[in-house]
Every structure is written in structure tokens, then in C-alpha cells.
Design a protein around this motif. Sequence first.
Motif, PDB file in Angstrom:
ATOM      1  N   THR A  25       0.775  -1.496   0.321  1.00  0.00           N
ATOM      2  CA  THR A  25       0.193   0.180   0.482  1.00  0.00           C
ATOM      3  C   THR A  25       0.662   1.216  -0.060  1.00  0.00           C
ATOM      4  O   THR A  25       0.639   2.051  -0.458  1.00  0.00           O
ATOM      5  CB  THR A  25      -0.972  -0.322   1.567  1.00  0.00           C
ATOM      6  N   THR A  26       1.965   0.940   0.893  1.00  0.00           N
ATOM      7  CA  THR A  26       2.810   2.340   0.858  1.00  0.00           C
ATOM      8  C   THR A  26       4.008   2.032   0.457  1.00  0.00           C
ATOM      9  O   THR A  26       5.139   1.449   0.500  1.00  0.00           O
ATOM     10  CB  THR A  26       3.019   2.705   1.783  1.00  0.00           C
ATOM     11  N   GLU A  43      -2.338   3.791   6.954  1.00  0.00           N
ATOM     12  CA  GLU A  43      -2.053   2.196   7.267  1.00  0.00           C
ATOM     13  C   GLU A  43      -3.642   1.932   8.003  1.00  0.00           C
ATOM     14  O   GLU A  43      -3.682   0.583   7.198  1.00  0.00           O
ATOM     15  CB  GLU A  43      -0.970   1.846   7.087  1.00  0.00           C
ATOM     16  N   GLU A  61      -6.825   1.462   5.989  1.00  0.00           N
ATOM     17  CA  GLU A  61      -6.823   0.779   4.676  1.00  0.00           C
ATOM     18  C   GLU A  61      -7.496  -0.829   5.167  1.00  0.00           C
ATOM     19  O   GLU A  61      -7.483  -2.134   3.785  1.00  0.00           O
ATOM     20  CB  GLU A  61      -4.882   0.100   4.001  1.00  0.00           C
ATOM     21  N   HIS A  62      -6.983  -1.330   6.137  1.00  0.00           N
ATOM     22  CA  HIS A  62      -7.356  -2.687   6.609  1.00  0.00           C
ATOM     23  C   HIS A  62      -9.080  -2.667   6.495  1.00  0.00           C
ATOM     24  O   HIS A  62      -9.127  -3.639   7.148  1.00  0.00           O
ATOM     25  CB  HIS A  62      -6.544  -2.814   7.547  1.00  0.00           C
TER      26      HIS A  62
END
Length: 127
Positions: A59-60, A86, A89-90
Motif C-alpha cells: 500500500t505504501t 495504513e 486501509e484494513h
Amino acid sequence: AGGAGWETSRAPGERAPREFRLERFFARYEFSARHLLCCSDVEPLRLAELLALAEASATTGDALELWHDLSLGYTETKGHPALLAEIAEHYATGTSAEHVLECAPQEGIALALAALVRPGDAIVTVS
């Protein structure tokens, strides 16, 4: 007398200091307790393992660079923006970084205790 492994020399009539009970407690249980929530030095992964996760971050793309430049001091009160993103995102619900709550240690410990402690467990606190 002193603790294990050290001797003290005292002037005649000088009393030995009392044993520091909290330190003796930690010496006995620090590395054998099932859950130890009183330390600030939690190390669940070795640094190489953590950096490997950063390298593999999908993701990053700059995750590894973030780790190389990371300060080990406190971050913003709301939490590090990259960490909040982050975490967001989950969540399948489309949660944004602005809606993620990163707790201060006290709240995190309270949440962990609520999840880990069961009726009949013994809890030791320092006040």
C-alpha cells in the motif's frame, strides 16, 4: 544484604537499603508472564523482520524509506499520518485516516486488558 549479584560496602552502623519489591517482582515474572503490559519496550518483531514487512508493503511504496527516517520519539498527538492511513486501509467500511483513533498508552493498555483478562485472572498494578 544486597540483591543477587552485587555486594555493597557500608560504614559501621550504616543500614542496608530495603529491597525494592517492584524490581524483585519484575525480576521474577518479567520474562515468564503470559501477558506483560507494564513495559514500554515491547519488541514483538526483530528489526530485520519489521524492515522486511516495510519492504514488502503493497500500500505504501515508500514504507522502507519511512522506517529509515523514523524518529523514535513521540509523534503527533493524533498519531503518525502514515500509520493512520495504513490502519484505515484494513477496514472494509471505507474508513478514512481521519476516523482512525490511535490510543495513548493508557487507553491501549485498558483495551488490551479488556480483551485479555478473564474472570479469575490475577492482575498486579503499581499505584
